[in-house]
Design a protein around this motif. Structure first.
Motif, PDB file in Angstrom:
ATOM      1  N   LYS A  12     -49.763   9.404 -23.672  1.00 45.72           N
ATOM      2  CA  LYS A  12     -48.913  10.479 -24.203  1.00 45.72           C
ATOM      3  C   LYS A  12     -49.746  11.627 -24.764  1.00 45.72           C
ATOM      4  O   LYS A  12     -49.327  12.777 -24.729  1.00 45.72           O
ATOM      5  CB  LYS A  12     -47.984   9.939 -25.294  1.00 45.72           C
ATOM      6  N   ALA A  13     -50.933  11.301 -25.284  1.00 48.00           N
ATOM      7  CA  ALA A  13     -51.817  12.322 -25.857  1.00 48.00           C
ATOM      8  C   ALA A  13     -52.605  13.067 -24.783  1.00 48.00           C
ATOM      9  O   ALA A  13     -53.361  13.984 -25.090  1.00 48.00           O
ATOM     10  CB  ALA A  13     -52.768  11.684 -26.861  1.00 48.00           C
ATOM     11  N   GLY A  14     -52.438  12.650 -23.524  1.00 50.38           N
ATOM     12  CA  GLY A  14     -53.128  13.320 -22.431  1.00 50.38           C
ATOM     13  C   GLY A  14     -54.569  12.875 -22.238  1.00 50.38           C
ATOM     14  O   GLY A  14     -55.360  13.592 -21.621  1.00 50.38           O
ATOM     15  N   CYS A  15     -54.895  11.709 -22.743  1.00 51.69           N
ATOM     16  CA  CYS A  15     -56.258  11.196 -22.582  1.00 51.69           C
ATOM     17  C   CYS A  15     -56.530  10.863 -21.116  1.00 51.69           C
ATOM     18  O   CYS A  15     -55.631  10.456 -20.384  1.00 51.69           O
ATOM     19  CB  CYS A  15     -56.466   9.948 -23.427  1.00 51.69           C
ATOM     20  N   ASP A  16     -57.788  11.029 -20.735  1.00 51.46           N
ATOM     21  CA  ASP A  16     -58.214  10.688 -19.381  1.00 51.46           C
ATOM     22  C   ASP A  16     -58.422   9.188 -19.231  1.00 51.46           C
ATOM     23  O   ASP A  16     -58.498   8.677 -18.120  1.00 51.46           O
ATOM     24  CB  ASP A  16     -59.528  11.400 -19.044  1.00 51.46           C
ATOM     25  N   GLY A  17     -58.546   8.504 -20.330  1.00 54.30           N
ATOM     26  CA  GLY A  17     -58.762   7.067 -20.291  1.00 54.30           C
ATOM     27  C   GLY A  17     -58.905   6.508 -21.678  1.00 54.30           C
ATOM     28  O   GLY A  17     -58.703   7.209 -22.669  1.00 54.30           O
ATOM     29  N   ALA A  18     -59.270   5.241 -21.740  1.00 52.27           N
ATOM     30  CA  ALA A  18     -59.432   4.560 -23.018  1.00 52.27           C
ATOM     31  C   ALA A  18     -60.587   3.586 -22.919  1.00 52.27           C
ATOM     32  O   ALA A  18     -60.861   3.046 -21.850  1.00 52.27           O
ATOM     33  CB  ALA A  18     -58.155   3.817 -23.390  1.00 52.27           C
ATOM     34  N   ILE A  19     -61.250   3.406 -24.028  1.00 52.70           N
ATOM     35  CA  ILE A  19     -62.367   2.473 -24.115  1.00 52.70           C
ATOM     36  C   ILE A  19     -62.025   1.438 -25.170  1.00 52.70           C
ATOM     37  O   ILE A  19     -61.452   1.768 -26.210  1.00 52.70           O
ATOM     38  CB  ILE A  19     -63.662   3.213 -24.525  1.00 52.70           C
ATOM     39  N   ILE A  20     -62.379   0.211 -24.893  1.00 51.13           N
ATOM     40  CA  ILE A  20     -62.193  -0.848 -25.877  1.00 51.13           C
ATOM     41  C   ILE A  20     -63.530  -1.554 -26.075  1.00 51.13           C
ATOM     42  O   ILE A  20     -64.269  -1.767 -25.127  1.00 51.13           O
ATOM     43  CB  ILE A  20     -61.091  -1.846 -25.438  1.00 51.13           C
ATOM     44  N   THR A  21     -63.829  -1.850 -27.304  1.00 54.20           N
ATOM     45  CA  THR A  21     -65.014  -2.636 -27.614  1.00 54.20           C
ATOM     46  C   THR A  21     -64.536  -4.064 -27.788  1.00 54.20           C
ATOM     47  O   THR A  21     -63.781  -4.350 -28.718  1.00 54.20           O
ATOM     48  CB  THR A  21     -65.684  -2.136 -28.913  1.00 54.20           C
ATOM     49  N   ALA A  22     -64.929  -4.929 -26.890  1.00 55.13           N
ATOM     50  CA  ALA A  22     -64.470  -6.318 -26.923  1.00 55.13           C
ATOM     51  C   ALA A  22     -65.584  -7.202 -27.457  1.00 55.13           C
ATOM     52  O   ALA A  22     -66.641  -7.294 -26.850  1.00 55.13           O
ATOM     53  CB  ALA A  22     -64.066  -6.762 -25.523  1.00 55.13           C
ATOM     54  N   THR A  23     -65.341  -7.822 -28.590  1.00 51.47           N
ATOM     55  CA  THR A  23     -66.347  -8.694 -29.186  1.00 51.47           C
ATOM     56  C   THR A  23     -66.022 -10.167 -28.968  1.00 51.47           C
ATOM     57  O   THR A  23     -66.714 -11.030 -29.497  1.00 51.47           O
ATOM     58  CB  THR A  23     -66.490  -8.428 -30.690  1.00 51.47           C
TER      59      THR A  23
END
Length: 124
Positions: free
Chosen positions: A63-74
């Motif tokens: 909705k914010a118009g981001c090109d993608g998302a990153i997650i830090t998975a621990t």
């Protein structure tokens, strides 16, 4: 997560996952949501809350118009959630292979946690 553990996790992420390198690897990305330090209280785990958190964050990013998302998975569980949501692997490091250039020791909580720190990318 204790403050010193959180601080150590930031050190590892900054050493392994450079924002500059990310934008060189993905030059068409302008706006990325970084899902860092999402967590569920141990008393409420195994109820699907973590997956809902990530799913909702991805909807907000879109909705914010981001090109993608990153997650830090621990943890392996976080990695599995990201994979189920079609997030692609970007970079990872095994805890046992990480060499801290500052010569600081890992906290015991991080060493016993998971054996990977990952960032995964979801492109539009």
């Amino acid at each position: 997560m204790f403050p010193e553990t959180h601080a150590m996790l930031l050190v590892v992420c900054n050493d392994v996952f450079s924002a500059t390198q990310f934008y060189e690897d993905f030059p068409t990305c302008d706006q990325i949501m970084d899902m860092y330090a999402l967590g569920v209280h141990p008393q409420y785990r195994t109820r699907g809350i973590a997956r809902q958190l990530v799913s909702q964050a991805l909807m907000v990013a879109k909705k914010a118009g981001c090109d993608g998302a990153i997650i830090t998975a621990t943890s392996k569980i976080t990695s599995m959630i990201a994979v189920k949501l079609n997030m692609k692997h970007y970079k990872s490091v095994a805890w046992k292979d990480y060499k801290n250039p500052r010569s600081e020791e890992h906290t015991s909580e991080l060493q016993s946690h998971s054996d990977l720190v990952c960032r995964l990318l979801l492109e539009k």
